[in-house]
Design a protein around this motif. Sequence first.
Motif, PDB file in Angstrom:
ATOM      1  N   GLY A   1      -9.681  11.131 -16.034  1.00  0.00           N
ATOM      2  CA  GLY A   1      -8.267  10.858 -16.254  1.00  0.00           C
ATOM      3  C   GLY A   1      -7.854  11.334 -17.624  1.00  0.00           C
ATOM      4  N   THR A   2      -8.276  12.561 -18.008  1.00  0.00           N
ATOM      5  CA  THR A   2      -7.989  13.011 -19.364  1.00  0.00           C
ATOM      6  C   THR A   2      -6.566  13.553 -19.488  1.00  0.00           C
ATOM      7  OG1 THR A   2      -9.157  14.989 -18.723  1.00  0.00           O
ATOM      8  CG2 THR A   2     -10.322  13.479 -20.181  1.00  0.00           C
ATOM      9  N   GLY A   3      -6.104  14.255 -18.468  1.00  0.00           N
ATOM     10  CA  GLY A   3      -4.730  14.774 -18.508  1.00  0.00           C
ATOM     11  C   GLY A   3      -3.739  13.637 -18.335  1.00  0.00           C
ATOM     12  N   ASP A   4      -2.462  13.890 -18.687  1.00  0.00           N
ATOM     13  CA  ASP A   4      -1.463  12.824 -18.611  1.00  0.00           C
ATOM     14  C   ASP A   4      -1.262  12.324 -17.180  1.00  0.00           C
ATOM     15  OD1 ASP A   4      -1.010  12.481 -21.221  1.00  0.00           O
ATOM     16  OD2 ASP A   4       0.871  13.632 -21.309  1.00  0.00           O
ATOM     17  N   THR A   5      -1.198  13.261 -16.229  1.00  0.00           N
ATOM     18  CA  THR A   5      -0.948  12.861 -14.843  1.00  0.00           C
ATOM     19  C   THR A   5      -2.135  12.099 -14.271  1.00  0.00           C
ATOM     20  OG1 THR A   5       0.349  14.856 -14.620  1.00  0.00           O
ATOM     21  CG2 THR A   5      -0.227  13.713 -12.595  1.00  0.00           C
TER      22      THR A   5
ATOM     23  N   PRO B   1       5.941  10.474  -8.277  1.00  0.00           N
ATOM     24  CA  PRO B   1       6.421  10.847  -9.617  1.00  0.00           C
ATOM     25  C   PRO B   1       5.731  12.095 -10.185  1.00  0.00           C
ATOM     26  CG  PRO B   1       6.058   8.494  -9.498  1.00  0.00           C
ATOM     27  CD  PRO B   1       5.503   9.076  -8.242  1.00  0.00           C
ATOM     28  N   PRO B   2       4.387  12.255 -10.077  1.00  0.00           N
ATOM     29  CA  PRO B   2       3.787  13.462 -10.639  1.00  0.00           C
ATOM     30  C   PRO B   2       4.319  14.736  -9.978  1.00  0.00           C
ATOM     31  CG  PRO B   2       2.106  11.844 -10.192  1.00  0.00           C
ATOM     32  CD  PRO B   2       3.364  11.338  -9.563  1.00  0.00           C
TER      33      PRO B   2
ATOM     34  N   TRP C   1       8.453  11.752 -18.362  1.00  0.00           N
ATOM     35  CA  TRP C   1       8.617  10.689 -17.368  1.00  0.00           C
ATOM     36  C   TRP C   1       7.265  10.053 -17.055  1.00  0.00           C
ATOM     37  CZ3 TRP C   1      12.886   8.614 -14.922  1.00  0.00           C
ATOM     38  CH2 TRP C   1      14.109   9.255 -15.163  1.00  0.00           C
ATOM     39  N   ILE C   2       6.233  10.894 -16.923  1.00  0.00           N
ATOM     40  CA  ILE C   2       4.918  10.372 -16.550  1.00  0.00           C
ATOM     41  C   ILE C   2       4.375   9.462 -17.647  1.00  0.00           C
ATOM     42  CG2 ILE C   2       2.541  11.037 -16.008  1.00  0.00           C
ATOM     43  CD1 ILE C   2       4.611  11.543 -13.793  1.00  0.00           C
TER      44      ILE C   2
ATOM     45  N   ALA D   1       0.840  -1.203   0.000  1.00  0.00           N
ATOM     46  CA  ALA D   1       0.000   0.000   0.000  1.00  0.00           C
ATOM     47  C   ALA D   1       0.870   1.245   0.000  1.00  0.00           C
ATOM     48  CB  ALA D   1      -0.925  -0.018   1.209  1.00  0.00           C
ATOM     49  N   ALA D   2       1.949   1.208   0.792  1.00  0.00           N
ATOM     50  CA  ALA D   2       2.833   2.374   0.849  1.00  0.00           C
ATOM     51  C   ALA D   2       3.487   2.607  -0.514  1.00  0.00           C
ATOM     52  CB  ALA D   2       3.902   2.156   1.918  1.00  0.00           C
ATOM     53  N   LEU D   3       3.957   1.525  -1.132  1.00  0.00           N
ATOM     54  CA  LEU D   3       4.594   1.658  -2.450  1.00  0.00           C
ATOM     55  C   LEU D   3       3.619   2.200  -3.483  1.00  0.00           C
ATOM     56  CD1 LEU D   3       6.843  -1.501  -2.868  1.00  0.00           C
ATOM     57  CD2 LEU D   3       7.538   0.882  -2.711  1.00  0.00           C
ATOM     58  N   LEU D   4       2.358   1.727  -3.394  1.00  0.00           N
ATOM     59  CA  LEU D   4       1.332   2.188  -4.320  1.00  0.00           C
ATOM     60  C   LEU D   4       1.108   3.683  -4.141  1.00  0.00           C
ATOM     61  CD1 LEU D   4      -0.524   1.041  -6.469  1.00  0.00           C
ATOM     62  CD2 LEU D   4      -2.282   0.796  -4.733  1.00  0.00           C
ATOM     63  N   ALA D   5       1.058   4.118  -2.860  1.00  0.00           N
ATOM     64  CA  ALA D   5       0.864   5.545  -2.581  1.00  0.00           C
ATOM     65  C   ALA D   5       2.022   6.347  -3.152  1.00  0.00           C
ATOM     66  CB  ALA D   5       0.738   5.767  -1.075  1.00  0.00           C
ATOM     67  N   VAL D   6       3.249   5.826  -2.988  1.00  0.00           N
ATOM     68  CA  VAL D   6       4.427   6.514  -3.530  1.00  0.00           C
ATOM     69  C   VAL D   6       4.299   6.608  -5.050  1.00  0.00           C
ATOM     70  CG1 VAL D   6       6.900   6.275  -3.940  1.00  0.00           C
ATOM     71  CG2 VAL D   6       5.981   5.905  -1.652  1.00  0.00           C
TER      72      VAL D   6
END
Lengths: 309, 348
Positions: B167-171, B28-29, B36-37, B18-23
């Motif tokens: 979720g239209t924008g890249d981020t 990254p954004p 990168w994204i 869960a922590a990794l998923l949150a990271v």
Amino acid sequence: MHNVIAFTVFGVDWEFFKPYIVLGLALGGAYALSGVGIVVLYQATGVLNLAFGAVGAAGALICYWILNHTSWPGAVAYASCIAFGAICTFVYGVLLGPAFARRDPLVKMMGTLALALILLGFMAWRAPAGGAFNRVLTLPTSKHRFELAGAVVNWTQVLTLVFAVVLTFGTALFLRHTNLGTAYRAIATDREITATLGVPVRRVEASAWLGSGVVCGTAGLLLADLFTTLDYAALTFLVISSLAAALIGRLRSLTATLIGGLTVGVVQAVLTPYESLTQYRTAAPFVLSIIALLWMGRHREVVFSKTAR
Amino acid sequence: MTPRTLNREVTVRAAVIAALLAVALFVPPAMLGGDWITTLTSVAIYSVVAAGLVVLYGKVGMISLGQVGLLAIGTWTATRLHYLLDLPYPLLMLATGAITCAVGVLIGLPALRLSGLYLALITLMGAGAIDVVLHTLDFPNGGGGFSGHQGIIDPASLQTVQRPSWGTGDTAFYRYVVVICALLFLVALAHFVSKPGRAWAAIRESEPAALAAGVNITLYKMWAFALASFMTGVAGCLLASHFGNPTVGSFPREQSLTLIATALIGGIFTLWGAVIAGVFMMLVPFILQTQWNVDSNWLLIIFGAGLLQVLLTAPGGIAQQLPKDLANLGRLLARPFRRRPSAPEGSA
């Protein structure tokens, strides 16, 4: 195109198909050539060499480089292609063959996939495809053409077909009548027992790698010429089409491999005049080999040992 | 191990994930640029494709060399459905997944009769045939008929494949993709720890033994193909939205080779390996090419060498080898600091 279909439904029109059959035989000869090289190696070592195309393509690129960037005679260039195929395959076989010897055939095949990736990487790095020019590798035999049954044929195509036939029957005779050939057949049946009988198994396998490598280099040279442009990616993946011939031969019979290769080539060429099918004709090897595989697997077998798979 | 410690282990593991998923969702954004994204979006999508291979090869022992072909079918289907119907995005994903699943099961049918080398070859041939068909049909771009492809593009009809409404924008799309991929991983995980997982393990170890134990081999083999194809199909749908206008060139032929190589190098037996495979396939080439200006074709050579190493010495790949190696390294480093065990008294 309707008249074409009408002819074939109510009796095959040979005159119409003659040129396509001739061209198909030349293409099929190339498939059969690679197929025989693959089958012999598979029988002797249990390795289905997926790097067959990549090694041939790399050899052809070396040949192209020598022809265009040095003043060495052409014969050296052509010989170096065959020599590269032989050395590269031989070195892989001697270095890694023993390490994979006791593994599953699937794992052995994946090992050659790794070799294909390495060669693809080198080729993409040193000789990037596309760009301003196409590499063309023309053998001197391609300059002499003649007409046969309405199709223009060059000597390379004839050479390919003749070489495929000679290789098939030559190898069959070799397997049957020489000591080394007998050793190959023994290893194909059971490697461990053959070793117990005093046959130098590793040396015999190394000779199979070398022989297959020579065929591989030769096939690379001929295919690079037959496919007009020297595209290493296309040549690398051509091994999949050649596998069709090997699979029709059940990875066992050399004669059936030859017939399979010729059939695939002819089917692919005969589809050319049909407007609706012509674009799908390159799928012919895949479809035919899927049929061959399904036919091979029609009896369900429960396999008890992992090595037997 | 008592049930209580087992429970604690599972809890710790879930917390770490869960922590990794949150990271992955938020770091990254905040820190990295747009390119990168988009790369990380591909990493997530391709790790799902690799997870399909984990299901097939790692869990059941059936190798498929045609997963990239299946991914292309998923992308094609999503694009076609986008032009054909006006579906909400989750439905588009499900429909694409279902159609790809049907195709995958069809390709997997021979697996009931063939195994090992021959199954690998038939999937390879299937992928070759798919490649030829897709090159002929081409990807839909607003035309009519089955293929939905028009030779001369009418700019009015050309659209980019829809993205989810939030979720239209890249981020935002990146976060959406990560969440969907995490869900797909969860679905796979739920299979691994329940009845299908046990049946698959039995089939992988010995088909006759599984048969004797009453495992329905036909059902569970098809189930594995269905699950892997569904996951690949959904990944294909996400990829269609990611590209906007997918083309045949989006699926180079060597990708099926790099996929199998990276999946094995990452670790074919665990889902972590699938994530590592995604990173190797998409992120590493990006870093090499844009950040360090290194020819990414070198990677093919490294993948080849890595594949050999995995086949010969480390079948578990990085996902299993790295923790072992790190533990060994830790032990080695800790040795000088450790107190030597004193000789037991009175032994002389």
